[in-house]
Write a protein that holds these residues in place. Sequence first.
Motif, PDB file in Angstrom:
ATOM      1  N   VAL A 268      37.444  53.080  39.727  1.00 24.10           N
ATOM      2  CA  VAL A 268      37.215  52.940  41.159  1.00 24.10           C
ATOM      3  C   VAL A 268      35.719  52.930  41.472  1.00 24.10           C
ATOM      4  O   VAL A 268      35.231  52.104  42.253  1.00 24.10           O
ATOM      5  CB  VAL A 268      37.920  54.070  41.932  1.00 24.10           C
ATOM      6  N   ALA A 269      34.980  53.848  40.850  1.00 18.14           N
ATOM      7  CA  ALA A 269      33.540  53.925  41.091  1.00 18.14           C
ATOM      8  C   ALA A 269      32.842  52.641  40.651  1.00 18.14           C
ATOM      9  O   ALA A 269      31.916  52.160  41.319  1.00 18.14           O
ATOM     10  CB  ALA A 269      32.953  55.129  40.373  1.00 18.14           C
ATOM     11  N   ALA A 270      33.271  52.074  39.520  1.00 15.56           N
ATOM     12  CA  ALA A 270      32.668  50.824  39.051  1.00 15.56           C
ATOM     13  C   ALA A 270      32.871  49.710  40.077  1.00 15.56           C
ATOM     14  O   ALA A 270      31.955  48.917  40.347  1.00 15.56           O
ATOM     15  CB  ALA A 270      33.262  50.424  37.712  1.00 15.56           C
ATOM     16  N   ALA A 271      34.068  49.657  40.658  1.00 19.72           N
ATOM     17  CA  ALA A 271      34.358  48.629  41.657  1.00 19.72           C
ATOM     18  C   ALA A 271      33.565  48.846  42.944  1.00 19.72           C
ATOM     19  O   ALA A 271      33.136  47.881  43.584  1.00 19.72           O
ATOM     20  CB  ALA A 271      35.854  48.611  41.959  1.00 19.72           C
ATOM     21  N   GLU A 272      33.344  50.099  43.317  1.00 19.81           N
ATOM     22  CA  GLU A 272      32.685  50.396  44.588  1.00 19.81           C
ATOM     23  C   GLU A 272      31.161  50.401  44.506  1.00 19.81           C
ATOM     24  O   GLU A 272      30.484  50.031  45.469  1.00 19.81           O
ATOM     25  CB  GLU A 272      33.169  51.747  45.118  1.00 19.81           C
ATOM     26  N   PHE A 273      30.607  50.826  43.368  1.00 18.93           N
ATOM     27  CA  PHE A 273      29.162  51.036  43.283  1.00 18.93           C
ATOM     28  C   PHE A 273      28.396  49.815  42.800  1.00 18.93           C
ATOM     29  O   PHE A 273      27.164  49.800  42.849  1.00 18.93           O
ATOM     30  CB  PHE A 273      28.851  52.213  42.352  1.00 18.93           C
ATOM     31  N   GLY A 274      29.111  48.808  42.319  1.00 17.38           N
ATOM     32  CA  GLY A 274      28.426  47.623  41.813  1.00 17.38           C
ATOM     33  C   GLY A 274      27.520  46.979  42.848  1.00 17.38           C
ATOM     34  O   GLY A 274      26.451  46.456  42.518  1.00 17.38           O
ATOM     35  N   ARG A 275      27.917  47.035  44.106  1.00 16.57           N
ATOM     36  CA  ARG A 275      27.117  46.408  45.170  1.00 16.57           C
ATOM     37  C   ARG A 275      25.756  47.068  45.346  1.00 16.57           C
ATOM     38  O   ARG A 275      24.854  46.477  45.939  1.00 16.57           O
ATOM     39  CB  ARG A 275      27.890  46.473  46.485  1.00 16.57           C
ATOM     40  N   TYR A 276      25.624  48.301  44.833  1.00 15.85           N
ATOM     41  CA  TYR A 276      24.361  49.030  44.956  1.00 15.85           C
ATOM     42  C   TYR A 276      23.504  48.938  43.688  1.00 15.85           C
ATOM     43  O   TYR A 276      22.435  49.544  43.624  1.00 15.85           O
ATOM     44  CB  TYR A 276      24.624  50.504  45.266  1.00 15.85           C
ATOM     45  N   GLY A 277      23.970  48.205  42.669  1.00 15.24           N
ATOM     46  CA  GLY A 277      23.227  48.094  41.430  1.00 15.24           C
ATOM     47  C   GLY A 277      23.534  49.183  40.428  1.00 15.24           C
ATOM     48  O   GLY A 277      22.720  49.483  39.555  1.00 15.24           O
ATOM     49  N   VAL A 278      24.733  49.761  40.535  1.00 16.45           N
ATOM     50  CA  VAL A 278      25.130  50.875  39.674  1.00 16.45           C
ATOM     51  C   VAL A 278      26.312  50.452  38.815  1.00 16.45           C
ATOM     52  O   VAL A 278      27.319  49.958  39.337  1.00 16.45           O
ATOM     53  CB  VAL A 278      25.517  52.110  40.507  1.00 16.45           C
ATOM     54  N   THR A 279      26.214  50.636  37.504  1.00 12.02           N
ATOM     55  CA  THR A 279      27.367  50.444  36.629  1.00 12.02           C
ATOM     56  C   THR A 279      27.973  51.807  36.312  1.00 12.02           C
ATOM     57  O   THR A 279      27.277  52.819  36.280  1.00 12.02           O
ATOM     58  CB  THR A 279      26.992  49.735  35.317  1.00 12.02           C
ATOM     59  N   VAL A 280      29.282  51.810  36.073  1.00 13.01           N
ATOM     60  CA  VAL A 280      29.999  53.059  35.788  1.00 13.01           C
ATOM     61  C   VAL A 280      30.941  52.815  34.619  1.00 13.01           C
ATOM     62  O   VAL A 280      31.816  51.942  34.682  1.00 13.01           O
ATOM     63  CB  VAL A 280      30.808  53.548  37.003  1.00 13.01           C
ATOM     64  N   ASN A 281      30.741  53.567  33.551  1.00 12.07           N
ATOM     65  CA  ASN A 281      31.597  53.487  32.378  1.00 12.07           C
ATOM     66  C   ASN A 281      31.980  54.896  31.938  1.00 12.07           C
ATOM     67  O   ASN A 281      31.450  55.883  32.453  1.00 12.07           O
ATOM     68  CB  ASN A 281      30.880  52.760  31.244  1.00 12.07           C
ATOM     69  N   ALA A 282      32.899  54.984  31.002  1.00 13.08           N
ATOM     70  CA  ALA A 282      33.314  56.283  30.468  1.00 13.08           C
ATOM     71  C   ALA A 282      33.431  56.197  28.954  1.00 13.08           C
ATOM     72  O   ALA A 282      33.643  55.118  28.394  1.00 13.08           O
ATOM     73  CB  ALA A 282      34.643  56.733  31.074  1.00 13.08           C
TER      74      ALA A 282
END
Length: 300
Positions: free
Chosen positions: A183-197
């Motif tokens: 969810v965070a990866a989908a939401e934060f991409g617009r701000y230039g943030v990648t999220v992985n685990a």
Amino acid sequence: MGLCQDRVVVVTGAGRGIGRAHALAFAAEGAKVVVNDLGAALDGSSASAGPAAEVVAEIEALGGQAVADTSDVADWAGAGDLINTALDAFGRLDVLVNNAGFLRDRMLVNLSEAEWDAVIRVHLKGHFAPMRHAAEYWRGQSKAGLTVDARIINTSSGAGLLGSVGQGNYSAAKAGIAGLTLVAAAEFGRYGVTVNAIAPAARTRMTEVAFADSMAAPDSGFDAMAPENVSPLVVWLGSAESAGVTGRVFEVEGGKVSLADGWRHGPSVDKGARWVPAELAPVIADLLDKAAPPTPVYGA
């Protein structure tokens, strides 16, 4: 110039084990590191500033830059204080590695409400709260017209991906972290943030309790269970090189890195109308025949 030269990195639970290895590995690649650790015993008691300070001293002795932080990452204000520690010390934040956690292992029939709540709080809320405060900072930077190239690396587990007997609370928390990552990866991409685990397998205080008989270090040769084996992937995910990778869960053990292929739509049957319960036995049997068998739960 290291792979993460001058990037500012927060690592939670970094006083020991995998978190300590992450902090040292980031520093070795030129990062400025906030070493967060509550300094608690494995059961969550007796907090101490010692472990975080010791890792900072190790980094500084090697010529790196680091500061210690003892905030409780599962406390809302504490998580905010952690992010502010990075901003106050180094003026920015580029990478958040959520790693902190502990265990309360019991079979479900013996698991108490307090043991459930404690593990969910530390692991799941302890990921969400720092992530939420970090994302607020990066969103502000993005809205101000600044270029953001930020990373969040969360820590799930094979127990979260497949389940683990005697670890229902831990498995649920780690599964939640995997879902939160998507969810965070989908939401934060617009701000230039990648999220992985990552879902690591290594010898730590927690895994020594759960897998004591199978986690001993070898007498010689490559130690596949050394926590330092996990950190190269985390450092790479925290670097500028990983900009195109987001919403993924990686399993890492020893020298092996694999991509976890999580829940996805499988075989289906659409009647086009409401089912009658008595119709479903052959339908379900056919779906199960077409699907790959599930990977067994650890310990089953």
